[in-house]
Design an enzyme around this catalytic site. Structure first.
Site, PDB file in Angstrom:
ATOM      1  N   ASP A 124       2.048  -1.828  -4.474  1.00  0.00           N
ATOM      2  CA  ASP A 124       0.639  -1.437  -4.382  1.00  0.00           C
ATOM      3  C   ASP A 124      -0.087  -2.124  -5.534  1.00  0.00           C
ATOM      4  O   ASP A 124       0.563  -2.705  -6.421  1.00  0.00           O
ATOM      5  CB  ASP A 124       0.498   0.103  -4.489  1.00  0.00           C
ATOM      6  CG  ASP A 124      -0.728   0.602  -3.717  1.00  0.00           C
ATOM      7  OD1 ASP A 124      -1.821   0.035  -3.915  1.00  0.00           O
ATOM      8  OD2 ASP A 124      -0.592   1.540  -2.915  1.00  0.00           O
ATOM      9  N   ILE A 125      -1.426  -2.009  -5.535  1.00  0.00           N
ATOM     10  CA  ILE A 125      -2.159  -2.613  -6.664  1.00  0.00           C
ATOM     11  C   ILE A 125      -2.152  -1.694  -7.888  1.00  0.00           C
ATOM     12  O   ILE A 125      -2.560  -2.093  -8.968  1.00  0.00           O
ATOM     13  CB  ILE A 125      -3.630  -2.990  -6.328  1.00  0.00           C
ATOM     14  CG1 ILE A 125      -4.312  -1.849  -5.572  1.00  0.00           C
ATOM     15  CG2 ILE A 125      -3.708  -4.288  -5.542  1.00  0.00           C
ATOM     16  CD1 ILE A 125      -5.815  -2.013  -5.505  1.00  0.00           C
ATOM     17  N   ARG A 126      -1.734  -0.454  -7.697  1.00  0.00           N
ATOM     18  CA  ARG A 126      -1.553   0.429  -8.854  1.00  0.00           C
ATOM     19  C   ARG A 126      -0.340   1.316  -8.620  1.00  0.00           C
ATOM     20  O   ARG A 126       0.126   1.439  -7.492  1.00  0.00           O
ATOM     21  CB  ARG A 126      -2.796   1.263  -9.122  1.00  0.00           C
ATOM     22  CG  ARG A 126      -3.177   2.226  -8.017  1.00  0.00           C
ATOM     23  CD  ARG A 126      -4.437   2.970  -8.379  1.00  0.00           C
ATOM     24  NE  ARG A 126      -5.587   2.084  -8.302  1.00  0.00           N
ATOM     25  CZ  ARG A 126      -6.303   1.868  -7.177  1.00  0.00           C
ATOM     26  NH1 ARG A 126      -5.945   2.466  -6.052  1.00  0.00           N
ATOM     27  NH2 ARG A 126      -7.333   1.063  -7.160  1.00  0.00           N
ATOM     28  N   GLY A 186      -0.469   5.059  -1.189  1.00  0.00           N
ATOM     29  CA  GLY A 186      -1.512   5.804  -0.479  1.00  0.00           C
ATOM     30  C   GLY A 186      -0.934   6.996   0.269  1.00  0.00           C
ATOM     31  O   GLY A 186       0.252   7.322   0.155  1.00  0.00           O
ATOM     32  N   GLN A 187      -1.806   7.641   1.059  1.00  0.00           N
ATOM     33  CA  GLN A 187      -1.419   8.877   1.750  1.00  0.00           C
ATOM     34  C   GLN A 187      -0.244   8.659   2.696  1.00  0.00           C
ATOM     35  O   GLN A 187       0.735   9.407   2.667  1.00  0.00           O
ATOM     36  CB  GLN A 187      -2.618   9.420   2.546  1.00  0.00           C
ATOM     37  CG  GLN A 187      -2.375  10.799   3.153  1.00  0.00           C
ATOM     38  CD  GLN A 187      -3.266  11.092   4.352  1.00  0.00           C
ATOM     39  OE1 GLN A 187      -4.057  10.244   4.791  1.00  0.00           O
ATOM     40  NE2 GLN A 187      -3.150  12.284   4.895  1.00  0.00           N
ATOM     41  N   TYR A 222     -14.967  -0.007   9.602  1.00  0.00           N
ATOM     42  CA  TYR A 222     -13.524   0.211   9.671  1.00  0.00           C
ATOM     43  C   TYR A 222     -13.008   0.004  11.102  1.00  0.00           C
ATOM     44  O   TYR A 222     -12.018  -0.696  11.331  1.00  0.00           O
ATOM     45  CB  TYR A 222     -13.255   1.636   9.199  1.00  0.00           C
ATOM     46  CG  TYR A 222     -11.848   2.146   9.312  1.00  0.00           C
ATOM     47  CD1 TYR A 222     -10.802   1.600   8.584  1.00  0.00           C
ATOM     48  CD2 TYR A 222     -11.565   3.263  10.122  1.00  0.00           C
ATOM     49  CE1 TYR A 222      -9.517   2.122   8.675  1.00  0.00           C
ATOM     50  CE2 TYR A 222     -10.282   3.785  10.203  1.00  0.00           C
ATOM     51  CZ  TYR A 222      -9.269   3.210   9.482  1.00  0.00           C
ATOM     52  OH  TYR A 222      -7.996   3.726   9.571  1.00  0.00           O
ATOM     53  N   LYS A 272     -10.357  -2.711  12.606  1.00  0.00           N
ATOM     54  CA  LYS A 272      -9.122  -2.313  13.300  1.00  0.00           C
ATOM     55  C   LYS A 272      -9.079  -2.925  14.709  1.00  0.00           C
ATOM     56  O   LYS A 272      -8.020  -3.348  15.176  1.00  0.00           O
ATOM     57  CB  LYS A 272      -9.005  -0.785  13.373  1.00  0.00           C
ATOM     58  CG  LYS A 272      -8.696  -0.126  12.033  1.00  0.00           C
ATOM     59  CD  LYS A 272      -7.327  -0.549  11.511  1.00  0.00           C
ATOM     60  CE  LYS A 272      -6.975   0.075  10.185  1.00  0.00           C
ATOM     61  NZ  LYS A 272      -5.737  -0.480   9.589  1.00  0.00           N
ATOM     62  N   GLY A 308       0.838  -1.207   0.000  1.00  0.00           N
ATOM     63  CA  GLY A 308       0.000   0.000   0.000  1.00  0.00           C
ATOM     64  C   GLY A 308       0.867   1.249   0.000  1.00  0.00           C
ATOM     65  O   GLY A 308       0.537   2.252   0.630  1.00  0.00           O
TER      66      GLY A 308
END
Ligand code: AKB
Length: 312
Positions: free
Chosen positions: A35-37, A12-13, A143, A147, A9
Site C-alpha cells: 500500500d502507499i502507507r 484498506g477496508q 467512481y 468502474k 491497496g
C-alpha cells in the site's frame, strides 16, 4: 512451491481482510501486502509488506519480479463520495492502477488478476430491482464511470490478449476490522460504531434509501472462490453481479434497536443521497450462482449480530 500473490491497496477496508484470509489459507510468506502507507498491526506483523504506489508500473514490476508473483489483487481505489470531490485524481488512480496490472498480465509477468468493480457501474436509467447482469449502464458518478470503463478494459484484455482477469461488482460491504473510507454505503458501518458509542446516529441518507449490501466475510469468500474457479466456468470477464441482502437506513436502525432499545437514528441527507439514488436497490446474481456456485451466508440479522458482538 506455493504460488505468491500480491495485494495492492492491502491496508484498506477490503484489502486488510483479504490479505489476512489469503495468509491463513496459503501461508504468510507467500502473500505480499502492499500500500502507499502502513496499515493495521495484525496486517503488518503477519507477513511481508512493501510500500508501493499502485499507479507506478516500474515499482509494481520490481515487486512482482522480486517475489515471483503469480496473482495480483488490485484493491486500491478512490470510492464514490471522495471521487465526486476529486474527479481527476479518482480517474487517474482507478484507471492507471488497472492498466498497470492488466499490462503486467499481458506481458505474461503475472498469470491472474483480480479487480473489484461495484454496483456503481449502474445508473439512474438501470432497472433498479433485481438488476440483471447485462442491462443499461449509464453511471452518473465519477467512481461509477471509472468502474464501468474498467470493466470494458478487463473484457477487452481478456478477449484480445487472453489475460485471466476476474472481477466482482461489490455491493456496500459491512465489516468491523477496518473502517471504510469515502464510500456512500459507509453509513451502514458508521451506524454500528455510533450505536455502541453514543446510542444515536445522524444518517447522511434518507430513511427509505434501499441499497444492496453484503457482510465482509461473504465478500472475501466470494473473491477467493472466484479466483480459484476453473477458467472454463467463468463466462463473465467484465464483472459479476453479486448479492446477499438489501436494506434501508430505517431497516438497519430497527435491527440495531432490537439489540440496543434506546438507540435513535436521525436523518440529514447530503450530496451522497444523489449517488445512492442513482444505484440499484437489489441485484440479480444468478450468473455467479450458476457459474461458480455463489451463495451468501449472512443476511441482515446475522450481519447485525456479528457487528454488534465484535464492536462491543
Ligand atoms: C461506495 O459506496 O462507494 C462503495 C461501493 C458501493 O462501491 N462501497
Amino acid at each position: 512451491m506455493q504460488k505468491s500473490v500480491l495485494i495492492l491497496g492491502a491496508c484498506g477496508q477490503i484489502g486488510t481482510e483479504l490479505t489476512l484470509s489469503l495468509r491463513e489459507r496459503f501461508g504468510s510468506e507467500t502473500v505480499i501486502a502492499s500500500d502507499i502507507r502502513e496499515g493495521a498491526e495484525n496486517l503488518m506483523s503477519s507477513g511481508p509488506f512493501e510500500l508501493l504506489d499502485a499507479t507506478n508500473y516500474e515499482a509494481i514490476e520490481d515487486v512482482v519480479m522480486h517475489y515471483e508473483i503469480e496473482e495480483v489483487y488490485l484493491m486500491a481505489a478512490m470510492l464514490s463520495a471522495t471521487a465526486e470531490k476529486f474527479p481527476m485524481r479518482a480517474w487517474n488512480l482507478n484507471m492507471n492502477s488497472l492498466f498497470n496490472v492488466l499490462n503486467l498480465a499481458k506481458e505474461k509477468q503475472i498469470a491472474k488478476v483480480f479487480w473489484p468493480s461495484s454496483i456503481a457501474v449502474f445508473g439512474p436509467n438501470t432497472p433498479d430491482e433485481k438488476t440483471p447482469q447485462n442491462t443499461i449502464m449509464e453511471p452518473s458518478t465519477v467512481y461509477g464511470i471509472s468502474k464501468q470503463a474498467g470493466e470494458r478494459w478487463c473484457a477487452y484484455y481478456h478477449k484480445k490478449y487472453d489475460v485471466d482477469v476476474r472481477s466482482i461488482r461489490y455491493p456496500g460491504l459491512i465489516s468491523w476490522k477496518t473502517m471504510p473510507g469515502g464510500g456512500t454505503t459507509d453509513y451502514a458501518i458508521e451506524i454500528f460504531h455510533e450505536a455502541i458509542a453514543n446510542k444515536t446516529y445522524s444518517c447522511f441518507l434518507k430513511e427509505d434509501t434501499k441499497l444492496p449490501m453484503m457482510f465482509m466475510d461473504d465478500a472475501i469468500r466470494a473473491t477467493i472462490n472466484l479466483m480459484s474457479s476453473d477458467p472454463k466456468n467463468i463466462s463473465v470477464r467484465s464483472s459479476y453481479n453479486l448479492s446477499a441482502m438489501s436494506f434501508s437506513p430505517k431497516e438497519i436502525a430497527q435491527k440495531i434497536k432490537d439489540q440496543i432499545p434506546d438507540f435513535e437514528i436521525t436523518y440529514d441527507p447530503d450530496f451522497r443521497q444523489a449517488i445512492a439514488d442513482s444505484w440499484p436497490k437489489s441485484i440479480d446474481d444468478s450468473r455467479a450462482r450458476e457459474d461458480w456456485g455463489w451463495q451468501p451466508d449472512f443476511d441482515l440479522e446475522a450481519t447485525t449480530r456479528e457487528m454488534l458482538n465484535n464492536l462491543s
